[in-house]
Design a protein around this motif. Structure first.
Motif, PDB file in Angstrom:
ATOM      1  N   GLU A 190       0.869  -1.115   0.111  1.00 30.77           N
ATOM      2  CA  GLU A 190       0.107  -0.069   0.080  1.00 30.77           C
ATOM      3  C   GLU A 190       1.037   1.538  -0.063  1.00 30.77           C
ATOM      4  OE1 GLU A 190      -3.474  -0.004   2.841  1.00 30.77           O
ATOM      5  OE2 GLU A 190      -2.760  -1.984   3.163  1.00 30.77           O
ATOM      6  N   LEU A 198       2.468   4.745   0.927  1.00 28.20           N
ATOM      7  CA  LEU A 198       2.387   5.558   2.269  1.00 28.20           C
ATOM      8  C   LEU A 198       1.845   6.771   2.368  1.00 28.20           C
ATOM      9  CD1 LEU A 198       6.567   5.074   2.708  1.00 28.20           C
ATOM     10  CD2 LEU A 198       4.860   3.735   3.827  1.00 28.20           C
ATOM     11  N   LYS A 199       1.468   7.420   3.537  1.00 30.78           N
ATOM     12  CA  LYS A 199       0.604   8.424   3.726  1.00 30.78           C
ATOM     13  C   LYS A 199       1.544   9.412   4.277  1.00 30.78           C
ATOM     14  CE  LYS A 199      -3.865   6.181   3.832  1.00 30.78           C
ATOM     15  NZ  LYS A 199      -4.953   5.750   5.041  1.00 30.78           N
ATOM     16  N   PRO A 200       1.387  10.700   3.940  1.00 31.77           N
ATOM     17  CA  PRO A 200       2.122  11.943   4.562  1.00 31.77           C
ATOM     18  C   PRO A 200       1.912  11.891   5.788  1.00 31.77           C
ATOM     19  CG  PRO A 200       1.024  12.684   2.882  1.00 31.77           C
ATOM     20  CD  PRO A 200       0.701  11.262   2.655  1.00 31.77           C
ATOM     21  N   ILE A 201       2.853  12.162   6.831  1.00 30.44           N
ATOM     22  CA  ILE A 201       2.499  12.327   8.330  1.00 30.44           C
ATOM     23  C   ILE A 201       1.985  13.710   8.720  1.00 30.44           C
ATOM     24  CG2 ILE A 201       3.322  10.189   8.954  1.00 30.44           C
ATOM     25  CD1 ILE A 201       5.896  12.025  10.065  1.00 30.44           C
ATOM     26  N   THR A 202       2.503  14.755   8.028  1.00 28.01           N
ATOM     27  CA  THR A 202       2.279  16.232   8.555  1.00 28.01           C
ATOM     28  C   THR A 202       0.827  16.583   8.110  1.00 28.01           C
ATOM     29  OG1 THR A 202       3.503  16.867   6.527  1.00 28.01           O
ATOM     30  CG2 THR A 202       4.651  17.201   8.927  1.00 28.01           C
ATOM     31  N   TRP A 203       0.206  17.077   8.945  1.00 24.82           N
ATOM     32  CA  TRP A 203      -1.177  17.368   8.654  1.00 24.82           C
ATOM     33  C   TRP A 203      -1.526  18.103   7.316  1.00 24.82           C
ATOM     34  CZ3 TRP A 203      -5.655  15.903  11.563  1.00 24.82           C
ATOM     35  CH2 TRP A 203      -6.760  16.369  10.990  1.00 24.82           C
ATOM     36  N   TRP A 216      -0.985  16.163   4.283  1.00 28.14           N
ATOM     37  CA  TRP A 216      -1.963  15.165   4.169  1.00 28.14           C
ATOM     38  C   TRP A 216      -3.156  15.536   3.629  1.00 28.14           C
ATOM     39  CZ3 TRP A 216      -6.254  14.192   7.570  1.00 28.14           C
ATOM     40  CH2 TRP A 216      -6.838  13.347   7.359  1.00 28.14           C
ATOM     41  N   VAL A 268      -0.572  13.625  11.603  1.00 29.53           N
ATOM     42  CA  VAL A 268      -1.543  12.680  11.508  1.00 29.53           C
ATOM     43  C   VAL A 268      -1.326  11.500  12.201  1.00 29.53           C
ATOM     44  CG1 VAL A 268      -3.397  11.951  10.080  1.00 29.53           C
ATOM     45  CG2 VAL A 268      -2.150  14.025   9.431  1.00 29.53           C
ATOM     46  N   GLU A 316      -3.034   8.687  12.176  1.00 31.29           N
ATOM     47  CA  GLU A 316      -3.594   7.632  11.438  1.00 31.29           C
ATOM     48  C   GLU A 316      -2.647   7.229  10.202  1.00 31.29           C
ATOM     49  OE1 GLU A 316      -7.522   7.587   8.775  1.00 31.29           O
ATOM     50  OE2 GLU A 316      -7.837   8.668  10.630  1.00 31.29           O
ATOM     51  N   SER A 317      -1.911   8.406   9.798  1.00 29.08           N
ATOM     52  CA  SER A 317      -0.896   8.029   8.635  1.00 29.08           C
ATOM     53  C   SER A 317       0.192   7.296   9.101  1.00 29.08           C
ATOM     54  CB  SER A 317      -0.549   9.305   8.075  1.00 29.08           C
ATOM     55  OG  SER A 317      -1.765  10.034   7.440  1.00 29.08           O
ATOM     56  N   VAL A 318       0.782   7.964  10.567  1.00 26.63           N
ATOM     57  CA  VAL A 318       1.822   7.212  11.141  1.00 26.63           C
ATOM     58  C   VAL A 318       1.526   5.747  11.389  1.00 26.63           C
ATOM     59  CG1 VAL A 318       3.258   7.179  13.288  1.00 26.63           C
ATOM     60  CG2 VAL A 318       2.491   9.528  12.093  1.00 26.63           C
ATOM     61  N   HIS A 352      -0.733   3.907   9.735  1.00 21.53           N
ATOM     62  CA  HIS A 352      -0.722   2.978   8.469  1.00 21.53           C
ATOM     63  C   HIS A 352       0.804   2.810   7.858  1.00 21.53           C
ATOM     64  CE1 HIS A 352      -0.952   3.353   3.853  1.00 21.53           C
ATOM     65  NE2 HIS A 352      -1.982   2.510   4.205  1.00 21.53           N
ATOM     66  N   ASN A 353       1.505   3.852   8.090  1.00 17.98           N
ATOM     67  CA  ASN A 353       3.051   3.686   7.375  1.00 17.98           C
ATOM     68  C   ASN A 353       3.891   2.622   8.336  1.00 17.98           C
ATOM     69  OD1 ASN A 353       2.494   5.750   5.630  1.00 17.98           O
ATOM     70  ND2 ASN A 353       3.998   7.242   6.726  1.00 17.98           N
ATOM     71  N   ARG A 356       2.264   0.155   9.693  1.00 17.53           N
ATOM     72  CA  ARG A 356       1.586  -1.200   9.375  1.00 17.53           C
ATOM     73  C   ARG A 356       2.339  -1.849   8.176  1.00 17.53           C
ATOM     74  NH1 ARG A 356      -3.391  -0.064   9.087  1.00 17.53           N
ATOM     75  NH2 ARG A 356      -3.586  -0.458   6.947  1.00 17.53           N
ATOM     76  N   VAL A 357       2.547  -0.601   7.129  1.00 14.29           N
ATOM     77  CA  VAL A 357       2.912  -1.395   5.715  1.00 14.29           C
ATOM     78  C   VAL A 357       4.491  -1.832   5.803  1.00 14.29           C
ATOM     79  CG1 VAL A 357       3.690  -0.244   3.513  1.00 14.29           C
ATOM     80  CG2 VAL A 357       1.346   0.521   4.458  1.00 14.29           C
ATOM     81  N   ILE A 406       5.775  -5.625   5.099  1.00 13.16           N
ATOM     82  CA  ILE A 406       6.803  -5.967   4.247  1.00 13.16           C
ATOM     83  C   ILE A 406       7.890  -6.708   4.794  1.00 13.16           C
ATOM     84  CG2 ILE A 406       8.764  -5.082   2.622  1.00 13.16           C
ATOM     85  CD1 ILE A 406       6.576  -2.590   1.988  1.00 13.16           C
ATOM     86  N   TYR A 438       7.106  10.832   5.331  1.00 12.93           N
ATOM     87  CA  TYR A 438       6.373   9.808   5.639  1.00 12.93           C
ATOM     88  C   TYR A 438       6.760   9.156   7.051  1.00 12.93           C
ATOM     89  CZ  TYR A 438       5.321   9.632   0.824  1.00 12.93           C
ATOM     90  OH  TYR A 438       4.940  10.261  -0.528  1.00 12.93           O
ATOM     91  N   PHE A 439       8.039   9.474   7.705  1.00 11.68           N
ATOM     92  CA  PHE A 439       8.274   8.959   8.879  1.00 11.68           C
ATOM     93  C   PHE A 439       8.886   9.923   9.757  1.00 11.68           C
ATOM     94  CE2 PHE A 439       8.999   5.851   5.716  1.00 11.68           C
ATOM     95  CZ  PHE A 439       8.281   4.671   6.255  1.00 11.68           C
TER      96      PHE A 439
END
Lengths: 132, 109
Positions: free
Chosen positions: A76, A78-83, A86, B13, B15-17, B19-20, B22-23, B27, B76-77
């Motif tokens: 999947e 990756l999603k950007p973490i800063t608000w 995102w 966010v 949720e995004s943290v 999600h990343n 978990r991805v 892997i 992303y991290f």
């Protein structure tokens, strides 16, 4: 790299890996056991650890690399973490939605003229259809 | 680690943290057992097996960095070093040893 390559790459890699595994197994069984030789040589230079042919080793390594690439490509996103990053991405992708939609839709922000024009057009359309 | 003030200015966010993370751990879990299979087939022993695992995880990290994060790991991290490059390496080593010993025993019965 496009993500539709992920599944074929992984499956192909798994096929190669299983082939390499079976080849290594066949290779190990094809060598006759020599107990006298084993007893005389020290354990560190046992023939089984070094006798794997180059093509089987190469096939193993290549298949592992293929599966790794396939798995990473198929993972999947990756999603950007800063608000702000995102929220901007979500807003762009959903076409004006996003997490601040509730603020944008407050009553004070409604463009009343546009809404009136929309309604008038709709009424006109309805009348036109009724007369026909 | 960002300070409170930086967090207040540019919030994270959660949720995004998650999600990343978990991805990454997905892997890692898959590739760790894969490396175990490979080193079992290759017949690696003791240190060379663990070296193979570390090399493999580093390769996967590079793949993640290049293909998933597009080189922008800071986006992303929170801590790229601990989350991307070293994330779940120790946890994956358990499944690595499991499949390593299994396939070593299967191939060289």
């Amino acid at each position: 790299m496009p993500s539709y390559l992920s599944r074929p790459l992984t499956v192909l890699g798994l096929l190669f890996l299983s082939h390499a595994c079976y080849s290594a197994y066949e290779h190990s069984t094809s060598i006759p056991h020599q107990p006298s030789n084993l007893a005389s040589t020290p354990i560190s230079s046992s023939p089984t650890s070094t006798s794997l042919p180059l093509d089987i080793s190469l096939e193993t390594v290549m298949s592992v690399i293929m599966i790794c690439v396939g798995l990473v490509v198929g993972a999947e996103e990756l999603k950007p973490i800063t608000w702000r990053v995102w929220a901007g991405k979500v807003e762009r992708e959903s076409g004006g939605g996003g997490p601040f939609q509730g603020l944008e839709d407050r009553l004070g922000f409604v463009d009343i003229r546009a809404k009136r024009k929309e309604f008038a057009d709709w009424v006109r359309d309805q009348d036109g259809e009724n007369q026909r | 680690m960002p300070t409170e003030r930086e967090l207040a200015i540019s919030p994270i966010v959660q949720e995004s943290v998650q999600h990343n993370t978990r991805v990454i751990s997905n892997i890692r879990a898959l590739t760790a057992s894969l490396f175990g299979v490979a080193s079992g087939i290759l017949g690696l022993e003791s240190y060379s097996g663990f070296a193979f695992y570390l090399l493999g995880t580093f390769f996967v990290s590079i793949l993640i960095w290049a293909l998933l994060a597009n080189g922008k790991q800071g986006q992303y991290f929170q801590g790229p070093l601990s989350e991307l490059w070293a994330g779940d390496v120790l946890g994956g080593s358990m499944s690595f040893v499991l499949t390593w010993t299994l396939f070593y025993g299967l191939v060289r019965a």
